[in-house]
Design a protein around this motif. Structure first.
Motif, PDB file in Angstrom:
ATOM      1  N   GLY A 221       9.795  -2.270   2.588  1.00  0.00           N
ATOM      2  CA  GLY A 221      11.143  -2.655   2.148  1.00  0.00           C
ATOM      3  C   GLY A 221      12.181  -2.277   3.194  1.00  0.00           C
TER       4      GLY A 221
ATOM      5  N   LEU B  86       5.059   0.308   0.152  1.00  0.00           N
ATOM      6  CA  LEU B  86       6.119  -0.621  -0.286  1.00  0.00           C
ATOM      7  C   LEU B  86       7.493  -0.127   0.161  1.00  0.00           C
ATOM      8  CD1 LEU B  86       5.039  -1.577  -3.926  1.00  0.00           C
ATOM      9  CD2 LEU B  86       5.102  -3.088  -1.959  1.00  0.00           C
ATOM     10  N   MET B  87       7.683   1.179   0.066  1.00  0.00           N
ATOM     11  CA  MET B  87       8.952   1.777   0.459  1.00  0.00           C
ATOM     12  C   MET B  87       9.240   1.505   1.941  1.00  0.00           C
ATOM     13  SD  MET B  87      10.113   5.716  -0.209  1.00  0.00           S
ATOM     14  CE  MET B  87       8.623   6.156  -0.954  1.00  0.00           C
TER      15      MET B  87
ATOM     16  N   GLY C 239       9.791  -1.387  -6.035  1.00  0.00           N
ATOM     17  CA  GLY C 239       9.368  -0.372  -5.057  1.00  0.00           C
ATOM     18  C   GLY C 239       9.938  -0.652  -3.674  1.00  0.00           C
ATOM     19  N   MET C 240       9.855  -1.912  -3.268  1.00  0.00           N
ATOM     20  CA  MET C 240      10.386  -2.289  -1.953  1.00  0.00           C
ATOM     21  C   MET C 240      11.906  -2.153  -1.915  1.00  0.00           C
ATOM     22  SD  MET C 240       8.301  -5.325  -0.139  1.00  0.00           S
ATOM     23  CE  MET C 240       8.354  -6.616  -1.348  1.00  0.00           C
ATOM     24  N   LEU C 241      12.547  -2.606  -2.995  1.00  0.00           N
ATOM     25  CA  LEU C 241      14.018  -2.570  -3.023  1.00  0.00           C
ATOM     26  C   LEU C 241      14.560  -1.146  -3.091  1.00  0.00           C
ATOM     27  CD1 LEU C 241      14.699  -5.583  -5.412  1.00  0.00           C
ATOM     28  CD2 LEU C 241      15.329  -5.480  -3.009  1.00  0.00           C
TER      29      LEU C 241
ATOM     30  N   GLY D 130      12.944   1.731  -2.377  1.00  0.00           N
ATOM     31  CA  GLY D 130      12.542   2.474  -1.176  1.00  0.00           C
ATOM     32  C   GLY D 130      13.375   2.087   0.021  1.00  0.00           C
TER      33      GLY D 130
ATOM     34  N   TRP E  21       6.246  -4.005  -7.786  1.00  0.00           N
ATOM     35  CA  TRP E  21       6.140  -4.097  -6.310  1.00  0.00           C
ATOM     36  C   TRP E  21       7.529  -4.353  -5.723  1.00  0.00           C
ATOM     37  CZ3 TRP E  21       1.735  -8.324  -6.274  1.00  0.00           C
ATOM     38  CH2 TRP E  21       0.561  -7.763  -6.816  1.00  0.00           C
TER      39      TRP E  21
END
Lengths: 104, 134
Positions: free
Chosen positions: A36, A32-33, B52-54, B56, B49
């Motif tokens: 993103g 996910l990291m 996590g994306m934001l 990271g 989720w």
């Protein structure tokens, strides 16, 4: 180049997550990291393309090398963040056992 | 310049919402029928989720800004804050690239949620059919 390296890191992390799905090791968090970051750099690339047009695809060798170096560093930083989260959460209790002097 | 600040701000908001949701879900005494398989992914999990994306993405992007000398460890932390013209350019970049980054990450997350719900529903349906056949 940074975008490309990060996308490959995201794909690799996703493949590992899919085939070795052990949620306790939080490979999904790593994926996910990277995804993103890839999306964010993709937006950056769109803006850069709008500014440079065709020149965007023919960067100077020096810039490419610097971007590649940055990309690898970003992947390393992502892995370090993931490792810190993993050690703090200590899913197998290995760190706890080591610190308590037990056999891990 | 400082486009990563917009997704970071969104990450803060999403994390707070996620924590509140987790807290309210834990307080709720929901009786779950153990024989029934749930076909819904909890919203709290989906929000994780997104955060996590934001988080990271923002962290790695912030590193890129440090690399390019746009973020410094001393006040005012952003080199663009040195002059008014640079600051205006920075705000413009935040309003365009930064907002687009946050929107695109959220859109991808939305697609992920829909896909995950469809996959879960499909597998629950298959399990039910299998269970009925036995």
């Amino acid at each position: 180049m940074t975008l490309l390296i990060t996308v490959f890191a995201a794909i690799t992390a996703t493949i590992v997550w899919y085939f070795k799905n052990q949620s306790k090791y939080m490979i999904g968090t790593l994926a996910l990291m990277y995804w993103g970051a890839s999306i964010m750099w993709f937006v950056d690339a769109i803006f850069e393309y709008a500014e440079l047009q065709a020149e965007f695809f023919t960067p100077a060798a020096k810039d490419m090398l610097n971007d590649a170096f940055l990309g690898v560093s970003v992947v390393a930083l992502g892995l370090i963040i993931w490792l810190i989260i993993l050690i703090v959460k200590d899913p197998d209790g290995k760190l706890r056992k080591t610190l308590q002097g037990q056999k891990a | 310049m400082a486009c990563f600040l917009v997704p970071t701000a969104e990450a803060v908001v999403v994390t707070i919402i996620s924590k509140v949701k987790d807290h309210s879900d834990a307080n709720k005494q929901v009786k779950v029928d153990s024989t029934k398989i749930s076909d819904k992914i909890p919203m709290g999990r989906k929000l994780k989720w997104l955060s996590g994306m934001l988080w990271g993405g923002s962290a790695l992007l912030a590193f890129e800004h440090v690399w390019h000398g746009e973020v410094t460890p001393w006040f005012p932390f952003l080199t663009a804050m040195g002059s008014e013209a640079d600051a205006m350019e920075m705000f413009h970049e935040m309003a365009t690239a930064g907002v687009m980054m946050a929107v695109l990450v959220t859109a991808v997350w939305g697609i992920m949620c829909v896909a995950a719900d469809i996959i879960t529903k499909r597998s629950v349906k298959a399990e039910t059919v299998k269970g009925d056949a036995v």
